[in-house]
Write a protein that holds these residues in place. Structure first.
Motif, short mmCIF file in Angstrom:
data_model
loop_
_atom_site.label_atom_id
_atom_site.label_comp_id
_atom_site.label_asym_id
_atom_site.label_seq_id
_atom_site.Cartn_x
_atom_site.Cartn_y
_atom_site.Cartn_z
N LEU A 31 13.06 52.69 -0.04
CA LEU A 31 11.70 52.22 -0.23
C LEU A 31 10.68 53.23 0.27
O LEU A 31 9.54 53.27 -0.21
CB LEU A 31 11.50 50.87 0.45
CG LEU A 31 12.30 49.70 -0.15
CD1 LEU A 31 11.99 48.40 0.60
CD2 LEU A 31 11.99 49.53 -1.64
N GLY A 32 11.07 54.07 1.22
CA GLY A 32 10.18 55.10 1.75
C GLY A 32 9.84 56.18 0.74
O GLY A 32 8.87 56.92 0.95
N LEU A 33 10.61 56.27 -0.34
CA LEU A 33 10.29 57.25 -1.38
C LEU A 33 9.06 56.83 -2.17
O LEU A 33 8.44 57.65 -2.83
CB LEU A 33 11.48 57.42 -2.34
CG LEU A 33 12.50 58.51 -1.99
CD1 LEU A 33 13.16 58.25 -0.66
CD2 LEU A 33 13.55 58.64 -3.09
N ASP A 34 8.73 55.53 -2.10
CA ASP A 34 7.53 55.00 -2.74
C ASP A 34 7.50 55.33 -4.23
O ASP A 34 6.50 55.83 -4.76
CB ASP A 34 6.27 55.54 -2.05
CG ASP A 34 5.01 54.77 -2.44
OD1 ASP A 34 5.15 53.58 -2.77
OD2 ASP A 34 3.92 55.36 -2.42
N VAL A 35 8.60 55.01 -4.91
CA VAL A 35 8.65 55.23 -6.35
C VAL A 35 8.50 53.88 -7.06
O VAL A 35 8.78 52.83 -6.49
CB VAL A 35 9.97 55.91 -6.78
CG1 VAL A 35 10.08 57.29 -6.16
CG2 VAL A 35 11.17 55.05 -6.41
N SER A 36 8.05 53.93 -8.28
CA SER A 36 7.86 52.71 -9.06
C SER A 36 9.16 51.93 -9.17
O SER A 36 10.22 52.49 -9.48
CB SER A 36 7.37 53.07 -10.47
OG SER A 36 7.46 51.95 -11.34
N SER A 37 9.07 50.64 -8.91
CA SER A 37 10.27 49.80 -8.96
C SER A 37 10.82 49.67 -10.37
O SER A 37 11.95 49.23 -10.57
CB SER A 37 9.98 48.41 -8.39
OG SER A 37 8.99 47.76 -9.18
N GLU A 38 10.01 50.05 -11.36
CA GLU A 38 10.46 49.98 -12.75
C GLU A 38 10.87 51.34 -13.29
O GLU A 38 11.24 51.46 -14.46
CB GLU A 38 9.36 49.37 -13.62
CG GLU A 38 9.00 47.94 -13.23
CD GLU A 38 7.89 47.37 -14.08
OE1 GLU A 38 7.33 48.13 -14.90
OE2 GLU A 38 7.59 46.18 -13.93
N GLY A 39 10.79 52.38 -12.44
CA GLY A 39 11.12 53.73 -12.89
C GLY A 39 12.61 53.98 -12.89
O GLY A 39 13.36 53.44 -12.07
N GLN A 40 13.05 54.84 -13.79
CA GLN A 40 14.47 55.14 -13.93
C GLN A 40 14.96 56.04 -12.79
O GLN A 40 14.31 57.01 -12.42
CB GLN A 40 14.74 55.83 -15.27
CG GLN A 40 16.23 56.04 -15.57
CD GLN A 40 16.45 56.73 -16.89
OE1 GLN A 40 15.99 57.86 -17.10
NE2 GLN A 40 17.13 56.06 -17.81
N VAL A 41 16.13 55.71 -12.27
CA VAL A 41 16.76 56.49 -11.20
C VAL A 41 17.99 57.20 -11.76
O VAL A 41 18.84 56.58 -12.41
CB VAL A 41 17.17 55.59 -10.01
CG1 VAL A 41 17.87 56.42 -8.95
CG2 VAL A 41 15.95 54.90 -9.43
N PHE A 42 18.08 58.47 -11.48
CA PHE A 42 19.20 59.30 -11.91
C PHE A 42 20.21 59.40 -10.77
O PHE A 42 19.85 59.75 -9.63
CB PHE A 42 18.68 60.68 -12.30
CG PHE A 42 19.75 61.70 -12.61
CD1 PHE A 42 20.85 61.38 -13.39
CD2 PHE A 42 19.62 63.00 -12.15
CE1 PHE A 42 21.83 62.33 -13.68
CE2 PHE A 42 20.58 63.96 -12.43
CZ PHE A 42 21.68 63.62 -13.20
N VAL A 43 21.48 59.11 -11.07
CA VAL A 43 22.55 59.17 -10.08
C VAL A 43 23.61 60.15 -10.59
O VAL A 43 24.46 59.78 -11.42
CB VAL A 43 23.18 57.79 -9.80
CG1 VAL A 43 24.22 57.89 -8.68
CG2 VAL A 43 22.10 56.77 -9.45
N PRO A 44 23.57 61.41 -10.17
CA PRO A 44 24.54 62.40 -10.65
C PRO A 44 25.91 62.22 -10.01
O PRO A 44 26.02 61.81 -8.85
CB PRO A 44 23.91 63.73 -10.25
CG PRO A 44 23.06 63.39 -9.06
CD PRO A 44 22.56 61.99 -9.27
N LEU A 45 26.95 62.54 -10.77
CA LEU A 45 28.34 62.40 -10.31
C LEU A 45 28.55 61.03 -9.66
O LEU A 45 29.01 60.89 -8.54
CB LEU A 45 28.69 63.53 -9.32
CG LEU A 45 29.07 64.89 -9.94
CD1 LEU A 45 27.91 65.51 -10.71
CD2 LEU A 45 29.57 65.85 -8.88
#
Length: 206
Positions: A31-45
């Motif tokens: 939550l400290g990253l303060d990114v939009s809760s609807e934004g896409q998250v990339f999880v590599p490997l």
């Protein structure tokens, strides 16, 4: 590492890197990253990490990339989910309920495939790669991620150069990513074997 190495690890069940529980540093610092809760998250490997489910529960669409097909299939099978499956260029695509997995080589990703990403969660990608491939991986992120992206990176430090997973110190994290990101060390968590898991926040300078 060579593709055959990772396919053998999954085939033989040697997946000690997999965690059944949600990662505590992810929960503490996301939550400290303060990114939009609807934004896409990339999880590599990404493997079959349950952390992708935690991110989805926060409202994020999730894009994972994983080399091994059985890992992608296991992520959905263990949750009794039936994904849409199709071929998308170099990748076999699996998608269900806001989680999309691309099965293939992470280094084949294009800017277009990452254009909707607002944040990256890396717990097991950087530390899985030997030095030369870590440089290649970091450069791929620097060149392909859209402007304004944030990264939660969890690395580890320990004595010796054995791996994977490999020890990646703060100096190397700075050397790899500082051309584009401001780097903040968030915390460290010590284990019984002398290993320290270190969380970093990478903030785009753009």
């Amino acid at each position: 590492m060579e593709h055959a190495f990772w396919h053998a690890r999954w085939a033989e069940g040697r997946i000690g890197f997999h965690q059944d529980e949600f990662n505590s540093q992810l929960q503490a610092y996301w939550l400290g990253l303060d990114v939009s809760s609807e934004g896409q998250v990339f999880v590599p490997l990404c493997g079959k990490s349950g952390d992708m489910l935690w991110l989805r529960e926060q409202g994020h669409p999730v894009l994972g990339v994983e080399l091994n097909q059985s890992a992608c299939e296991a992520f959905f099978a263990e949750r009794d989910a039936e994904p849409v499956v199709r071929q998308e260029g170099a990748y076999r695509y699996y998608g269900c309920d806001g989680v999309e997995l691309l099965c293939g080589d992470v280094f084949s990703l294009s800017e277009a495939q990452l254009q909707d990403v607002v944040a990256v969660y890396d717990r097991a990608a950087l530390v899985a790669l030997p030095p030369a491939m870590r440089q290649q991986y970091a450069q791929m992120l620097i060149e392909h991620l859209p402007a304004g992206v944030s990264v939660l990176l969890i690395a580890m430090e320990f004595e010796g150069d054995q791996g994977p997973p490999f020890s990646v110190g703060e100096d190397e994290v700075v050397a790899l990513f500082s051309s584009r990101f401001q780097i903040r060390r968030l915390s460290e968590r010590s284990g019984s074997t002398g290993r320290q898991d270190i969380a970093y926040q990478l903030t785009d300078k753009c």
